[in-house]
Design a protein around this motif. Structure first.
Motif: not given
Length: 232
Positions: A48, A71-72
């Motif tokens: 991330n 999605k993120e």
């Protein structure tokens, strides 16, 4: 903590340039570079990073399509040789849109926008001030003084915040979403297309509200609510 980032671009020279630029910025850490979008997506599924440098034109999947599929969503700075995709970047709330060839000064300005945005998100509680809100517009966070808001208008996927002195700010947001960040006692929805500041109401007559400088309709489904909070 440094700003962590990855770069996805099918041009090796473009990746080398980003690597060299990031190396000159002590507040930024490049976690990896990828010459194809698929490898980049696989990495993003596991990690991330705060930011992606994302090329728009790639053979397997475009950067625009990749950004929409995530999605993120980390922060995104698009890199491309083509101006025509700037609006797509705006719709995806990209931090910035860099046109190749990219010089270091322009690159660093974009990165420091991302650093500032990261700091803002990390300290959002410090900005909980009922006199201001912050919205994303034109690749930057804009501070809106609520005392300057004349009214807020829905424009399909966007809202237009009409301000004093004939100024306005366009942001990718729904009326429902912006209402959630506005002080409830200061702003009310009167129509499927309008939110108004209560303090600017001058009069109400014939299903219309006169504000300081504009006359707006009251929607049928909002009429009883408006009567309720106005006490009429």
């Amino acid at each position: 903590m440094p700003l962590t980032c990855v770069a996805i671009d099918d041009e090796p020279l473009a990746l080398e340039l980003i690597h060299s630029y990031v190396a000159r910025m002590p507040d930024v850490q490049l976690l990896g570079v990828f010459e194809d979008a698929i490898s980049g997506i696989e990495y993003l599924d596991r990690k991330n990073p705060d930011l992606i440098f994302l090329d728009v034109n790639m053979p397997d999947i475009s950067g625009i399509e990749l950004a929409k599929a995530l999605k993120e969503k980390p922060m995104i700075i698009f890199t491309t040789a083509h101006k025509q995709f700037a609006f797509d970047g705006f719709e995806l709330e990209a931090v910035d849109y860099l046109l190749k060839p990219i010089d270091f000064e322009r690159f660093s300005r974009a990165v420091y926008k991302a650093i500032d945005l990261k700091k803002y998100k990390a300290n959002a509680h410090a900005f909980q001030d009922e006199s201001v809100i912050y919205v994303h517009s034109e690749y930057r966070m804009i501070k809106i003084l609520l005392k300057d808001v004349e009214y807020i208008e829905s424009m399909e996927d966007y809202v237009k915040i009409h301000l004093a002195y004939d100024k306005s700010v366009l942001t990718l947001m729904s009326l429902k979403k912006i209402l959630e960040i506005l002080p409830e006692q200061q702003f009310r929805r009167i129509h499927r297309s309008y939110i108004i500041p209560v303090s600017r109401i001058r009069s109400v007559q014939n299903k219309k509200i006169q504000l300081s400088y504009v006359l707006l309709p009251i929607g049928e489904s909002y009429l009883e609510q408006v009567k309720g909070w106005l006490g009429v």
